[in-house]
Enzyme design. Sequence first.
Site, PDB file in Angstrom:
ATOM      1  CG  PHE A 131      -1.853  -1.476   1.357  1.00  0.00           C
ATOM      2  CD1 PHE A 131      -2.301  -2.058   0.498  1.00  0.00           C
ATOM      3  CD2 PHE A 131      -0.868  -2.548   2.480  1.00  0.00           C
ATOM      4  CE1 PHE A 131      -3.199  -3.278   0.994  1.00  0.00           C
ATOM      5  CE2 PHE A 131      -1.688  -3.944   2.651  1.00  0.00           C
ATOM      6  CZ  PHE A 131      -2.808  -4.086   1.801  1.00  0.00           C
ATOM      7  CB  CYS A 132       2.422   3.615  -1.587  1.00  0.00           C
ATOM      8  SG  CYS A 132       2.560   2.876  -3.511  1.00  0.00           S
TER       9      CYS A 132
END
Length: 471
Positions: free
Chosen positions: A388-389
């Site tokens: 999810f970055c």
Amino acid sequence: MTTATVSPSTISTDNGFDERQAIAGRPLAAVTGAEIQAPLIAGGHVRYANLDYGASAPALSVVSAYLNEILPFYASVHRGAGYASQISTSVYENARSIVREFVGGRPDDSVIFTRNTTDSLNLLAGCLPLAEGRPAGDVLYLDIEHHANLLPWQGVPHRSIVAADTIAGTVDAVRAELEQGGVSLLAITGASNVTGEILPVRALAALAHQHGARIVVDAAQLAPHRRVDITADDVDYVAFSGHKLYAPFGAGVLVGRPDWLDAGTPHLAGGGAVKEAKLDGVSWATGPARHEGGSPNVLGAATLARATQVIAGLDQDRWHAHESAIRSYLVEGLQQIEGITVHQIFKDTNADTDTIGVVNFSVEGYDAGLVAAYLSAEHGVGLRDGRFCAHPLLKRLGLPSGSLRASFGVGSRLEDAERLLAGVAQLRRDGLGWDYVVDAGRWVPANDTRTYPHWAPNTPGTAGAAPCNDD
């Protein structure tokens, strides 16, 4: 940010499904594509259960209609005397006023349209104040940030601190670091894109100002779920994106105090950003134009502004009750399935008031990408897998290879969560119903013969996320 609270008594856990169904059995607002049919790997179709709002939310139907209304008048803005150009310019500039009102902005706050939240925060990083040619202070941020609010600050003097395992402890850690002095900007997320937990923005803003710092809030995940009021919360800058706020085209915005922005390095050197250009020099404009060089995303800004009007018009009690009904049903259902772990950052999070429509979980014995591919192919459920970055946060949560994230919003219905729970329960009970292989780093169904619409490339090898790991 200022939020309306939902009373725990609004949703009963005794007869959970029926009462929640009454609250969230239907979407709160119509979205485009709500009834699209997803092909199943074993044959047949099912309504697509979109639980990936946190990545990009579907466009509100009202916004899609508005786009069709203004599209015939689309033209280049500013300095155009033609009829369409005048209309487009009016729409574009009026969008600033609409967005400023949406976030409770001050009359003199700049409203700068950008490519996305990441672009907005990179822009602000180029506008930090200087003293004798050097940055006047450090940027302070937590280890739980999305990369959009992490990486832009690594090119300037910065400090990072580890969030505590409670919100109260995290506020104390921020206070202790601010007391050391030398911080010019505190950069925080409004709501975690990984777990959906909300930080106490007003308290953190007060701390920053007590110690001579400003505060910027990454509201990319918060704005689609809670009303934002930067004046009431005394926030200096806020950034968010249209693609998470039910608008197409992905335009972003940065709203905040103009002094740093007017003195900062122009974000895009080009036409429209100058007062006068010479062959060997330039006089830069001030105001939003300084950072909006080149032709802007007119339709992106216009649809973003229209989406904010729709969101601002929602009844807050119904809005939050709808989301809380889906979230509580999903969390409780996951916790009842053996081998499922629901993840959160803070021990003292109040699930009724301190979370948005995001649930993060993992399935024992299965790679997250494989579970995502299975849910898509066999149940028509779309959700996000990976890191999810937010790599530092996933590492501290003990999930270096990633997890699963279900996210939802005003276009969601309880049936979406029900379908996800049924799919996960079936996986734990019966295992996979199809063979899956890794193709180009992604989990995909083997021998996949499903087809896409005639206008889309027929390349189904993109199911589970690429690992996003160091080699």
